[in-house]
Design a protein around this motif. Structure first.
Motif, PDB file in Angstrom:
ATOM      1  N   VAL A 327      46.632  30.315  47.091  1.00  0.00           N
ATOM      2  CA  VAL A 327      46.271  30.845  45.773  1.00  0.00           C
ATOM      3  C   VAL A 327      44.750  30.902  45.670  1.00  0.00           C
ATOM      4  O   VAL A 327      44.056  29.925  45.969  1.00  0.00           O
ATOM      5  CB  VAL A 327      46.861  29.973  44.651  1.00  0.00           C
ATOM      6  CG1 VAL A 327      46.327  30.407  43.285  1.00  0.00           C
ATOM      7  CG2 VAL A 327      48.381  30.035  44.668  1.00  0.00           C
ATOM      8  N   ASP A 328      44.237  32.072  45.301  1.00  0.00           N
ATOM      9  CA  ASP A 328      42.789  32.266  45.103  1.00  0.00           C
ATOM     10  C   ASP A 328      41.975  32.122  46.377  1.00  0.00           C
ATOM     11  O   ASP A 328      40.783  31.794  46.315  1.00  0.00           O
ATOM     12  CB  ASP A 328      42.241  31.296  44.046  1.00  0.00           C
ATOM     13  CG  ASP A 328      42.741  31.591  42.659  1.00  0.00           C
ATOM     14  OD1 ASP A 328      43.071  32.755  42.385  1.00  0.00           O
ATOM     15  OD2 ASP A 328      42.821  30.657  41.843  1.00  0.00           O
ATOM     16  N   THR A 329      42.563  32.349  47.551  1.00  0.00           N
ATOM     17  CA  THR A 329      41.799  32.198  48.789  1.00  0.00           C
ATOM     18  C   THR A 329      41.821  33.454  49.662  1.00  0.00           C
ATOM     19  O   THR A 329      41.452  33.408  50.830  1.00  0.00           O
ATOM     20  CB  THR A 329      42.312  30.997  49.611  1.00  0.00           C
ATOM     21  OG1 THR A 329      43.734  31.085  49.753  1.00  0.00           O
ATOM     22  CG2 THR A 329      41.940  29.684  48.936  1.00  0.00           C
ATOM     23  N   GLY A 330      42.272  34.587  49.112  1.00  0.00           N
ATOM     24  CA  GLY A 330      42.188  35.842  49.837  1.00  0.00           C
ATOM     25  C   GLY A 330      40.768  36.381  49.823  1.00  0.00           C
ATOM     26  O   GLY A 330      39.838  35.758  49.287  1.00  0.00           O
ATOM     27  N   ASP A 331      40.580  37.526  50.408  1.00  0.00           N
ATOM     28  CA  ASP A 331      39.260  38.141  50.503  1.00  0.00           C
ATOM     29  C   ASP A 331      38.719  38.422  49.099  1.00  0.00           C
ATOM     30  O   ASP A 331      39.333  39.167  48.333  1.00  0.00           O
ATOM     31  CB  ASP A 331      39.372  39.444  51.304  1.00  0.00           C
ATOM     32  CG  ASP A 331      38.014  40.038  51.649  1.00  0.00           C
ATOM     33  OD1 ASP A 331      37.024  39.761  50.944  1.00  0.00           O
ATOM     34  OD2 ASP A 331      37.954  40.800  52.639  1.00  0.00           O
ATOM     35  N   PRO A 332      37.562  37.866  48.747  1.00  0.00           N
ATOM     36  CA  PRO A 332      37.023  38.074  47.388  1.00  0.00           C
ATOM     37  C   PRO A 332      36.657  39.517  47.104  1.00  0.00           C
ATOM     38  O   PRO A 332      36.459  39.884  45.937  1.00  0.00           O
ATOM     39  CB  PRO A 332      35.783  37.163  47.357  1.00  0.00           C
ATOM     40  CG  PRO A 332      35.430  36.933  48.787  1.00  0.00           C
ATOM     41  CD  PRO A 332      36.711  36.963  49.549  1.00  0.00           C
ATOM     42  N   ALA A 333      36.595  40.349  48.132  1.00  0.00           N
ATOM     43  CA  ALA A 333      36.270  41.762  47.906  1.00  0.00           C
ATOM     44  C   ALA A 333      37.474  42.558  47.415  1.00  0.00           C
ATOM     45  O   ALA A 333      37.316  43.698  46.952  1.00  0.00           O
ATOM     46  CB  ALA A 333      35.733  42.386  49.195  1.00  0.00           C
ATOM     47  N   PHE A 334      38.677  41.984  47.486  1.00  0.00           N
ATOM     48  CA  PHE A 334      39.883  42.698  47.077  1.00  0.00           C
ATOM     49  C   PHE A 334      40.132  42.543  45.578  1.00  0.00           C
ATOM     50  O   PHE A 334      39.778  41.529  44.975  1.00  0.00           O
ATOM     51  CB  PHE A 334      41.097  42.174  47.853  1.00  0.00           C
ATOM     52  CG  PHE A 334      41.233  42.749  49.226  1.00  0.00           C
ATOM     53  CD1 PHE A 334      42.263  43.632  49.533  1.00  0.00           C
ATOM     54  CD2 PHE A 334      40.333  42.423  50.221  1.00  0.00           C
ATOM     55  CE1 PHE A 334      42.395  44.168  50.799  1.00  0.00           C
ATOM     56  CE2 PHE A 334      40.446  42.955  51.504  1.00  0.00           C
ATOM     57  CZ  PHE A 334      41.480  43.828  51.790  1.00  0.00           C
ATOM     58  N   PRO A 342      45.314  33.218  34.493  1.00  0.00           N
ATOM     59  CA  PRO A 342      43.994  33.567  35.013  1.00  0.00           C
ATOM     60  C   PRO A 342      44.035  33.745  36.531  1.00  0.00           C
ATOM     61  O   PRO A 342      44.811  33.090  37.206  1.00  0.00           O
ATOM     62  CB  PRO A 342      43.170  32.352  34.631  1.00  0.00           C
ATOM     63  CG  PRO A 342      44.125  31.214  34.719  1.00  0.00           C
ATOM     64  CD  PRO A 342      45.462  31.752  34.289  1.00  0.00           C
ATOM     65  N   SER A 343      43.209  34.612  37.056  1.00  0.00           N
ATOM     66  CA  SER A 343      43.115  34.798  38.500  1.00  0.00           C
ATOM     67  C   SER A 343      41.653  34.840  38.899  1.00  0.00           C
ATOM     68  O   SER A 343      40.891  35.667  38.394  1.00  0.00           O
ATOM     69  CB  SER A 343      43.809  36.094  38.923  1.00  0.00           C
ATOM     70  OG  SER A 343      43.674  36.298  40.304  1.00  0.00           O
ATOM     71  N   LYS A 344      41.267  33.933  39.796  1.00  0.00           N
ATOM     72  CA  LYS A 344      39.875  33.893  40.227  1.00  0.00           C
ATOM     73  C   LYS A 344      39.602  34.928  41.309  1.00  0.00           C
ATOM     74  O   LYS A 344      38.571  35.582  41.306  1.00  0.00           O
ATOM     75  CB  LYS A 344      39.543  32.495  40.740  1.00  0.00           C
ATOM     76  CG  LYS A 344      39.661  31.404  39.677  1.00  0.00           C
ATOM     77  CD  LYS A 344      39.363  30.035  40.264  1.00  0.00           C
ATOM     78  CE  LYS A 344      39.505  28.941  39.225  1.00  0.00           C
ATOM     79  NZ  LYS A 344      39.270  27.593  39.790  1.00  0.00           N
ATOM     80  N   ARG A 345      40.553  35.044  42.268  1.00  0.00           N
ATOM     81  CA  ARG A 345      40.463  36.069  43.304  1.00  0.00           C
ATOM     82  C   ARG A 345      41.854  36.253  43.904  1.00  0.00           C
ATOM     83  O   ARG A 345      42.776  35.493  43.612  1.00  0.00           O
ATOM     84  CB  ARG A 345      39.416  35.733  44.357  1.00  0.00           C
ATOM     85  CG  ARG A 345      39.744  34.575  45.264  1.00  0.00           C
ATOM     86  CD  ARG A 345      38.512  34.145  46.039  1.00  0.00           C
ATOM     87  NE  ARG A 345      38.784  33.913  47.460  1.00  0.00           N
ATOM     88  CZ  ARG A 345      37.965  33.242  48.253  1.00  0.00           C
ATOM     89  NH1 ARG A 345      36.828  32.748  47.767  1.00  0.00           N
ATOM     90  NH2 ARG A 345      38.248  33.082  49.529  1.00  0.00           N
ATOM     91  N   ILE A 346      42.010  37.254  44.713  1.00  0.00           N
ATOM     92  CA  ILE A 346      43.340  37.633  45.198  1.00  0.00           C
ATOM     93  C   ILE A 346      43.989  36.510  46.007  1.00  0.00           C
ATOM     94  O   ILE A 346      43.309  35.753  46.715  1.00  0.00           O
ATOM     95  CB  ILE A 346      43.254  38.933  46.034  1.00  0.00           C
ATOM     96  CG1 ILE A 346      44.636  39.557  46.225  1.00  0.00           C
ATOM     97  CG2 ILE A 346      42.564  38.676  47.376  1.00  0.00           C
ATOM     98  CD1 ILE A 346      44.598  40.963  46.811  1.00  0.00           C
ATOM     99  N   ASN A 347      45.303  36.379  45.882  1.00  0.00           N
ATOM    100  CA  ASN A 347      46.060  35.418  46.678  1.00  0.00           C
ATOM    101  C   ASN A 347      46.379  35.992  48.058  1.00  0.00           C
ATOM    102  O   ASN A 347      46.437  37.197  48.254  1.00  0.00           O
ATOM    103  CB  ASN A 347      47.379  35.067  45.990  1.00  0.00           C
ATOM    104  CG  ASN A 347      47.187  34.306  44.705  1.00  0.00           C
ATOM    105  OD1 ASN A 347      46.090  33.846  44.400  1.00  0.00           O
ATOM    106  ND2 ASN A 347      48.257  34.162  43.936  1.00  0.00           N
ATOM    107  N   MET A 348      46.636  35.103  48.997  1.00  0.00           N
ATOM    108  CA  MET A 348      47.183  35.507  50.289  1.00  0.00           C
ATOM    109  C   MET A 348      48.680  35.781  50.140  1.00  0.00           C
ATOM    110  O   MET A 348      49.316  35.384  49.181  1.00  0.00           O
ATOM    111  CB  MET A 348      46.974  34.403  51.329  1.00  0.00           C
ATOM    112  CG  MET A 348      45.535  34.089  51.678  1.00  0.00           C
ATOM    113  SD  MET A 348      45.459  32.752  52.899  1.00  0.00           S
ATOM    114  CE  MET A 348      43.687  32.533  53.058  1.00  0.00           C
TER     115      MET A 348
END
Length: 371
Positions: A327-334, A342-348
């Protein structure tokens, strides 16, 4: 033999809506050396094929000692769009012991030499292939470069319990990939591949299809981009390509976990992905992804997650004590704007970037009740 139910060979368009194809067969039982079977239900050549909201159940393409391809659908030199369909227990069947032939490709679907194929929001369950030279227990994609580079797009699809159901094949190494990408440019996004048979989950390897392919254009392009994919609990390697050759396989924002012979092998690039073996690449992790139970494989979250569907279902709060490290550890550019707030950044994983992924866990604080 083409199409157990429909054979479309025209420059026109075949549109299929809200239909069911069950127990159709493109089948030859004799050992005719030149016999081939294309498409247990549908064979489409040199046309446009659109299939929407339809079911393919127990269709078979079968020739004992030659080429059997596309248990449900075979597409050749055609533009194909498939959406919101169910493929269930379709198969390609050939001899498992023949010394020189018996090609079984694409238990549910095979696309060959096609300008483009687009498959979305579809479910593939229990499809398989049997044959000494088998590729793609559920899907096989092959480009002969007759129309330029073949474009293949798979989006929000589920592939569960597919593969080969024959563990005694004389040359088991010839059985490659529940989902087998041979050539062309594949873009695969938000897909789940799980619990496949002895063939492994996803394989990208350039091969030849017996005497069906006469000549090869040079060079053949073989590129696969896997973005937000989950490959879990497969027999064999989760995601693989050969150690040598010119093919490229890129894996991003993905999870490959619990596969019996390894999780990712020889990928060209792996980034922001989760696998038990350490892999060089930006943002990769080896922590247990904490996936929910089969068949859905959602990320577990202390906040909430879906327990009763793939790309759908309802969120529940099962009072988990941990949140998946994916959770929240995918590529921050996506883009993560479609994920639950809430979502900080994309999930794997397969559901990353969609409304059906686990949300970020946050502490809402405590409540003191005074009476």
């Amino acid at each position: 033999l083409n199409g157990g139910a429909i054979y479309a060979f025209t420059s026109g368009s075949l549109d299929i809506y809200d239909s069911a194809f069950k127990d159709n067969m493109a089948k030859i039982t004799s050992s005719q050396g030149s016999a081939k079977a294309f498409g247990g239900a549908i064979s489409a050549k040199n046309c446009k094929l659109n299939v929407i909201n339809s079911v393919f159940d127990n269709n078979i393409a079968s020739v004992p000692h030659n080429v059997s391809v596309g248990g449900a659908i075979y597409v050749d030199s055609a533009i194909a769009k498939i959406s919101d369909c169910l493929f269930y227990t379709n198969s390609v069947l050939s001899s498992s012991g023949h010394s020189s032939a018996a090609h079984a490709y694409g238990g549910a679907l095979m696309a060959y030499n096609t300008p483009s194929i687009n498959v979305r929001d579809s479910i593939f369950l229990g499809n398989y292939g049997i044959g000494r030279f088998g590729r793609g227990g559920v899907v096989h994609l092959m480009d002969n470069d007759g129309y330029g580079v073949m474009t293949q797009v798979f989006t929000r699809c589920v592939f569960d319990f597919n593969g080969t159901n024959n563990a005694t094949v004389q040359n088991s190494k010839a059985q490659l990939g529940s989902f087998h990408h041979d050539s062309g440019r594949l873009f695969m996004t938000n897909c789940l591949i799980s619990r496949s048979g002895i063939t492994g989950g996803f394989a990208s390897e350039h091969t030849t299809l017996g005497n069906h392919v006469k000549t090869w254009k040079d060079p053949i392009v073989s590129e696969a981009d896997l973005v937000n994919i989950t490959v879990a609990d497969c027999s064999g390697i989760g995601i693989s390509q050969p150690a040598t050759g010119t093919a490229t396989l890129k894996v991003q924002n993905s999870i490959s976990w619990g596969n019996s012979k390894g999780n990712i092998s020889n990928a060209t690039i792996v980034a922001y992905s989760c696998t038990s073996e350490p892999i060089t690449g930006l943002g990769n992790i080896t922590a247990n992804p904490l996936l929910s139970e089969a068949p859905y494989y959602h990320l577990i979250s202390r906040s909430m997650y879906i327990t009763n569907g793939w790309f759908g279902g309802s969120f529940v709060n099962p009072r988990q004590r941990a949140t998946s490290p994916c959770v929240d550890t995918g590529d921050p550019a996506f883009d993560a704007s479609h994920e639950p707030h809430p979502s900080k950044r994309i999930n794997m994983g397969a559901y990353g970037g969609t409304p059906w992924t686990a949300p970020t866990w946050y502490n809402k604080g405590s409540v003191l009740r005074i009476e």
